[in-house]
Design a protein around this motif. Structure first.
Motif, PDB file in Angstrom:
ATOM      1  N   GLN A 131      -9.206  -7.816  -0.028  1.00 17.44           N
ATOM      2  CA  GLN A 131      -9.279  -8.766   1.251  1.00 17.44           C
ATOM      3  C   GLN A 131      -8.452  -8.629   2.342  1.00 17.44           C
ATOM      4  N   ASP A 132      -8.675  -8.933   3.356  1.00 14.24           N
ATOM      5  CA  ASP A 132      -7.481  -8.914   4.331  1.00 14.24           C
ATOM      6  C   ASP A 132      -6.493  -9.918   4.213  1.00 14.24           C
ATOM      7  N   ASN A 133      -6.769 -10.995   3.401  1.00 14.08           N
ATOM      8  CA  ASN A 133      -5.543 -12.010   3.313  1.00 14.08           C
ATOM      9  C   ASN A 133      -4.970 -11.744   2.043  1.00 14.08           C
ATOM     10  N   ASN A 134      -5.116 -10.679   1.311  1.00 16.12           N
ATOM     11  CA  ASN A 134      -4.190 -10.345   0.404  1.00 16.12           C
ATOM     12  C   ASN A 134      -3.078  -9.412   0.828  1.00 16.12           C
ATOM     13  N   LEU A 135      -2.258  -9.727   1.782  1.00 22.66           N
ATOM     14  CA  LEU A 135      -1.344  -9.208   2.303  1.00 22.66           C
ATOM     15  C   LEU A 135      -0.381  -8.272   1.594  1.00 22.66           C
ATOM     16  N   LEU A 136      -0.087  -8.814   0.438  1.00 21.55           N
ATOM     17  CA  LEU A 136       0.854  -8.208  -0.295  1.00 21.55           C
ATOM     18  C   LEU A 136       0.309  -6.934  -1.090  1.00 21.55           C
ATOM     19  N   ALA A 137      -0.884  -7.204  -1.496  1.00 19.66           N
ATOM     20  CA  ALA A 137      -1.723  -5.835  -1.847  1.00 19.66           C
ATOM     21  C   ALA A 137      -1.962  -4.828  -0.862  1.00 19.66           C
ATOM     22  N   CYS A 138      -2.233  -5.303   0.431  1.00 22.68           N
ATOM     23  CA  CYS A 138      -2.378  -4.289   1.465  1.00 22.68           C
ATOM     24  C   CYS A 138      -1.372  -3.655   1.847  1.00 22.68           C
ATOM     25  N   ARG A 139      -0.177  -4.300   1.581  1.00 20.38           N
ATOM     26  CA  ARG A 139       1.134  -3.751   1.794  1.00 20.38           C
ATOM     27  C   ARG A 139       1.536  -2.423   0.786  1.00 20.38           C
ATOM     28  N   PHE A 140       0.940  -2.907  -0.483  1.00 22.40           N
ATOM     29  CA  PHE A 140       1.255  -2.065  -1.539  1.00 22.40           C
ATOM     30  C   PHE A 140       0.299  -0.826  -1.491  1.00 22.40           C
ATOM     31  N   TYR A 141      -0.864  -1.015  -1.067  1.00 21.68           N
ATOM     32  CA  TYR A 141      -1.858   0.302  -0.905  1.00 21.68           C
ATOM     33  C   TYR A 141      -1.332   1.107   0.447  1.00 21.68           C
ATOM     34  N   ALA A 142      -0.595   0.490   1.302  1.00 21.95           N
ATOM     35  CA  ALA A 142      -0.288   1.430   2.455  1.00 21.95           C
ATOM     36  C   ALA A 142       0.928   2.201   2.101  1.00 21.95           C
ATOM     37  N   LYS A 143       1.882   1.446   1.264  1.00 21.97           N
ATOM     38  CA  LYS A 143       3.197   2.263   0.671  1.00 21.97           C
ATOM     39  C   LYS A 143       2.585   3.275  -0.125  1.00 21.97           C
ATOM     40  N   CYS A 144       1.774   3.241  -0.711  1.00 20.45           N
ATOM     41  CA  CYS A 144       1.071   4.266  -1.681  1.00 20.45           C
ATOM     42  C   CYS A 144       0.382   5.379  -1.071  1.00 20.45           C
ATOM     43  N   GLY A 145       0.173   5.305   0.256  1.00 18.15           N
ATOM     44  CA  GLY A 145      -0.068   6.217   1.174  1.00 18.15           C
ATOM     45  C   GLY A 145      -1.866   6.021   1.548  1.00 18.15           C
ATOM     46  N   PHE A 146      -2.374   4.883   1.096  1.00 18.69           N
ATOM     47  CA  PHE A 146      -3.708   4.663   1.380  1.00 18.69           C
ATOM     48  C   PHE A 146      -3.865   4.404   2.828  1.00 18.69           C
ATOM     49  N   VAL A 147      -4.809   4.505   3.562  1.00 22.99           N
ATOM     50  CA  VAL A 147      -5.355   4.132   4.833  1.00 22.99           C
ATOM     51  C   VAL A 147      -6.406   3.301   4.687  1.00 22.99           C
ATOM     52  N   ILE A 148      -6.798   2.532   5.877  1.00 19.48           N
ATOM     53  CA  ILE A 148      -7.997   1.751   5.915  1.00 19.48           C
ATOM     54  C   ILE A 148      -8.917   2.870   6.453  1.00 19.48           C
TER      55      ILE A 148
END
Length: 176
Positions: A131-148
């Motif tokens: 979800q867009d409001n799970n900012l900490l998870a979104c930051r983690f995925y981006a740090k791992c190289g994931f893209v939207i």
């Protein structure tokens, strides 16, 4: 990381613990590329997910799906649930890390194990939804190289919230 088996089946969801919501991402699509900004909430809050009601025993020895568990001693501190998807991505159905183990590399280790499983299974990469409001998870995925790869504003509209679903992708460069 230990693959799911009959002996550790009871450890499923032990790492599924509450997490903090501190803000949200605001995705934007321009020229076919997703970017996002962050909105930090004035006051954070705690959120928890119910355990998924899946037949986890069906994941044992199934070549199309699996679960990996992370341990500290005998305590299960993380899990990742994977399945092959129709689009040749390995879909992460669930990933969680126990509160006591967050920030210690457990999540990164689970993602690395998922990447290896996807490669070994002939998948083109990993995909997941959060979800867009799970900012900490979104930051983690981006740090791992994931893209939207996509945003779905309607998926959660029948619930009392304003969440949007964000689909993240990590392409396997070895399988291109």
């Amino acid at each position: 990381m230990v693959k799911i088996n009959r002996q550790n089946l009871a450890d499923i969801n032990k790492a599924n613990q509450p997490f903090r919501i501190i803000g949200k991402i605001k995705p934007a699509l321009a020229d076919g590329i997703w970017t996002y900004t962050e909105e930090i909430y004035g006051q954070s809050y705690v959120k928890a997910y119910l355990d998924d009601d899946l037949d986890y025993a069906a994941y044992i020895d199934d070549p199309d799906k699996t679960i990996y568990l992370a341990y500290s001693g005998s305590e299960c501190i993380g899990q990742i649930v994977l399945r092959k998807d129709w689009n040749r991505y390995a879909f992460i159905e669930d990933i969680c890390v126990a509160q006591s183990a967050r920030g210690q590399g457990v999540g990164t280790g689970l993602i690395q194990k998922a990447v290896q499983w996807a490669e070994d299974s002939g998948m083109k990469g990993l995909a997941l939804e959060t979800q867009d409001n799970n900012l900490l998870a979104c930051r983690f995925y981006a740090k791992c190289g994931f893209v939207i790869g996509a945003v779905n504003t309607m998926l959660y509209r029948n619930f009392d919230n304003e969440e949007s679903a964000v689909f993240w992708y990590l392409r396997n460069t070895k399988q291109q």
